[in-house]
Design a protein around this motif. Structure first.
Motif, short mmCIF file in Angstrom:
data_model
loop_
_atom_site.label_atom_id
_atom_site.label_comp_id
_atom_site.label_asym_id
_atom_site.label_seq_id
_atom_site.Cartn_x
_atom_site.Cartn_y
_atom_site.Cartn_z
N GLY A 90 0.81 -1.21 0.00
CA GLY A 90 0.00 0.00 0.00
C GLY A 90 0.84 1.26 0.00
O GLY A 90 0.50 2.25 -0.67
N TYR A 91 1.94 1.24 0.74
CA TYR A 91 2.82 2.41 0.77
C TYR A 91 3.46 2.65 -0.60
O TYR A 91 3.62 3.79 -1.03
N VAL A 92 3.84 1.58 -1.29
CA VAL A 92 4.44 1.72 -2.62
C VAL A 92 3.44 2.35 -3.57
O VAL A 92 3.75 3.32 -4.27
N ARG A 93 2.25 1.79 -3.61
CA ARG A 93 1.23 2.31 -4.52
C ARG A 93 0.88 3.76 -4.19
O ARG A 93 0.73 4.59 -5.09
N SER A 94 0.79 4.07 -2.92
CA SER A 94 0.49 5.44 -2.51
C SER A 94 1.60 6.40 -2.94
O SER A 94 1.33 7.51 -3.39
N SER A 95 2.85 5.97 -2.80
CA SER A 95 3.96 6.86 -3.16
C SER A 95 3.99 7.14 -4.66
O SER A 95 4.40 8.21 -5.08
N VAL A 96 3.53 6.17 -5.47
CA VAL A 96 3.47 6.39 -6.92
C VAL A 96 2.25 7.22 -7.29
O VAL A 96 2.34 8.16 -8.08
N GLU A 97 1.11 6.92 -6.69
CA GLU A 97 -0.13 7.64 -7.00
C GLU A 97 -0.10 9.09 -6.51
O GLU A 97 -0.70 9.96 -7.12
N HIS A 98 0.59 9.32 -5.41
CA HIS A 98 0.66 10.66 -4.82
C HIS A 98 2.13 11.08 -4.74
O HIS A 98 2.63 11.44 -3.68
N ARG A 99 2.79 11.04 -5.88
CA ARG A 99 4.23 11.24 -5.95
C ARG A 99 4.69 12.57 -5.35
O ARG A 99 5.67 12.61 -4.60
N GLU A 100 4.01 13.65 -5.65
CA GLU A 100 4.44 14.96 -5.14
C GLU A 100 4.28 15.02 -3.62
O GLU A 100 5.13 15.59 -2.94
N MET A 101 3.21 14.46 -3.10
CA MET A 101 3.02 14.43 -1.64
C MET A 101 4.12 13.59 -1.00
O MET A 101 4.67 13.95 0.04
N SER A 102 4.48 12.49 -1.64
CA SER A 102 5.54 11.63 -1.11
C SER A 102 6.88 12.35 -1.13
O SER A 102 7.66 12.24 -0.18
N ARG A 103 7.13 13.11 -2.18
CA ARG A 103 8.39 13.87 -2.26
C ARG A 103 8.43 14.93 -1.17
O ARG A 103 9.47 15.15 -0.54
N LEU A 104 7.31 15.60 -0.93
CA LEU A 104 7.23 16.60 0.14
C LEU A 104 7.48 15.93 1.48
O LEU A 104 8.23 16.46 2.32
N PHE A 105 6.89 14.78 1.70
CA PHE A 105 7.07 14.05 2.95
C PHE A 105 8.55 13.70 3.15
O PHE A 105 9.10 13.89 4.24
N VAL A 106 9.23 13.24 2.10
CA VAL A 106 10.66 12.90 2.20
C VAL A 106 11.47 14.14 2.53
O VAL A 106 12.35 14.11 3.39
N ARG A 107 11.16 15.25 1.87
CA ARG A 107 11.89 16.50 2.16
C ARG A 107 11.69 16.93 3.61
O ARG A 107 12.63 17.35 4.28
N GLU A 108 10.45 16.85 4.09
CA GLU A 108 10.19 17.22 5.48
C GLU A 108 10.96 16.30 6.43
O GLU A 108 11.51 16.76 7.43
N CYS A 109 11.02 15.03 6.11
CA CYS A 109 11.75 14.08 6.95
C CYS A 109 13.25 14.38 6.94
O CYS A 109 13.90 14.36 7.98
N LEU A 110 13.80 14.66 5.75
CA LEU A 110 15.23 14.94 5.65
C LEU A 110 15.61 16.20 6.40
O LEU A 110 16.68 16.29 6.99
N ASP A 111 14.72 17.17 6.39
CA ASP A 111 14.98 18.43 7.08
C ASP A 111 14.51 18.39 8.53
O ASP A 111 14.61 19.39 9.24
N ASP A 112 13.97 17.24 8.97
CA ASP A 112 13.48 17.05 10.34
C ASP A 112 12.44 18.09 10.70
O ASP A 112 12.43 18.67 11.77
N ILE A 113 11.53 18.31 9.74
CA ILE A 113 10.45 19.28 9.90
C ILE A 113 9.19 18.52 10.31
O ILE A 113 8.86 17.49 9.73
N ALA A 114 8.48 19.06 11.28
CA ALA A 114 7.21 18.46 11.67
C ALA A 114 6.25 18.56 10.49
O ALA A 114 6.25 19.56 9.76
N PRO A 115 5.43 17.51 10.27
CA PRO A 115 4.48 17.57 9.14
C PRO A 115 3.57 18.79 9.24
O PRO A 115 3.18 19.21 10.32
N SER A 116 3.27 19.35 8.09
CA SER A 116 2.40 20.52 8.02
C SER A 116 1.00 20.17 8.51
O SER A 116 0.49 19.09 8.24
N GLU A 117 0.38 21.09 9.22
CA GLU A 117 -0.98 20.86 9.70
C GLU A 117 -1.96 20.79 8.54
O GLU A 117 -3.01 20.16 8.65
N GLN A 118 -1.65 21.45 7.43
CA GLN A 118 -2.54 21.41 6.28
C GLN A 118 -2.40 20.13 5.47
O GLN A 118 -3.30 19.74 4.75
N ALA A 119 -1.25 19.49 5.58
CA ALA A 119 -1.00 18.28 4.78
C ALA A 119 -1.53 17.05 5.51
O ALA A 119 -1.41 16.95 6.72
#
Length: 110
Positions: free
Chosen positions: A2-31
């Motif tokens: 499910g995570y694989v399919r979600s990362s492909v279907e929602h690629r931009e959201m997954s990229r944002l999530f990876v960037r937030e993780c790399l920068d150790d940023i708390a997830p956005s309240e809007q996301a």
């Protein structure tokens, strides 16, 4: 899977999530929340109790490992192309990689 399919279907959201993780940023309240959470840990524990997943695995660390593996198409797109010859944003990659991860998890069964 499910995570694989979600990362492909929602690629931009997954990229944002990876960037937030790399920068150790708390997830956005809007996301919306992406990645494993309490329900996923509860599901792993349930699967351990039923014998589907080995009991000696820590659910939180297992989920981290699977999350990392599932995000390979987003975090290593050039490697995906080189190693598999597939487009990491394609449904074919999602289906084939999800099936391989499903098999890996099956090998973790007790």
């Amino acid at each position: 899977a499910g995570y694989v399919r979600s990362s492909v279907e929602h690629r931009e959201m997954s990229r944002l999530f990876v960037r937030e993780c790399l920068d150790d940023i708390a997830p956005s309240e809007q996301a919306p929340a992406v990645g494993p959470g309490d329900a996923d840990i509860t599901d792993v524990r349930r699967r351990q109790e039923s014998g589907e997943i080995a009991a000696d695995l820590d659910p939180a660390f297992l989920l981290l490992a699977l999350q990392g593996a599932a995000s390979a198409g987003v975090t290593f797109p050039a490697d995906v192309r080189t190693l598999t010859g597939l487009d990491p944003a394609s449904p074919e990659f999602a289906d084939r990689y999800a099936e391989q991860l499903r098999r890996v998890v099956a090998h973790l069964a007790a």
